[in-house]
Design a protein around this motif. Sequence first.
Motif, short mmCIF file in Angstrom:
data_model
loop_
_atom_site.label_atom_id
_atom_site.label_comp_id
_atom_site.label_asym_id
_atom_site.label_seq_id
_atom_site.Cartn_x
_atom_site.Cartn_y
_atom_site.Cartn_z
N ARG A 128 1.73 -6.88 -5.06
CA ARG A 128 1.89 -6.11 -3.82
C ARG A 128 1.21 -4.78 -4.09
NH1 ARG A 128 5.27 -9.12 -0.83
NH2 ARG A 128 6.80 -10.39 -1.92
N SER A 129 0.48 -4.28 -3.11
CA SER A 129 -0.26 -3.04 -3.36
C SER A 129 -0.04 -2.03 -2.25
CB SER A 129 -1.75 -3.34 -3.50
OG SER A 129 -2.27 -3.85 -2.29
N ARG A 130 -0.25 -0.78 -2.63
CA ARG A 130 -0.26 0.34 -1.68
C ARG A 130 -1.29 1.32 -2.18
NH1 ARG A 130 1.66 4.76 -4.17
NH2 ARG A 130 3.25 4.50 -5.78
N LEU A 131 -1.81 2.13 -1.28
CA LEU A 131 -2.74 3.16 -1.69
C LEU A 131 -2.01 4.21 -2.52
CD1 LEU A 131 -4.83 3.68 1.56
CD2 LEU A 131 -5.55 2.54 -0.55
N LEU A 132 -2.68 4.72 -3.52
CA LEU A 132 -2.13 5.82 -4.29
C LEU A 132 -2.02 7.04 -3.39
CD1 LEU A 132 -4.30 5.45 -7.50
CD2 LEU A 132 -1.84 5.02 -7.35
N THR A 133 -1.00 7.84 -3.62
CA THR A 133 -0.87 9.10 -2.87
C THR A 133 -1.95 10.07 -3.37
OG1 THR A 133 0.64 10.11 -4.45
CG2 THR A 133 1.63 8.77 -2.66
#
Length: 142
Positions: A128-133
């Motif tokens: 599962r991925s999300r953009l880095l802040t």
Amino acid sequence: MAAGDGWEAPCAGAAVPEGTSRIALTAAATELLRLLRDQHGPLMFHQSGGCCDGSAPMCYPAGEFRTGASDVLLGRLSVAGVPEPVGFWMAADQFARWRHTHLTVDVVPGRGSGFSLEAPEGVRFLIRSRLLTEEERDRLGD
């Protein structure tokens, strides 16, 4: 352990500053890794970015998958109840595309790859991925 056994230092540019992470585990992944560690000994992950099974993280006994200059060490995952860290490697070309994301290893029901250790358990690892802040990107130098 010898070079290529899954325990080398990260490739240049891939080092992760203290307190920053590119990769994490869900509770389900942690539980499965404890089970797999009990059955197979020290573990490692590799994600090639290829089609089909190669697009999923593959779990191997540490050193069974030979890493090299075309692989990036994203991190060494601490797993409660497992005495040594679990290295997570990714093909460099895949990392180039995903370098701005934080990845979380999870587990879902289904058929895993025949080569990945979780396959007989009736589950498979997935990312599962999300953009880095912006703060995370700054700390990582991205």
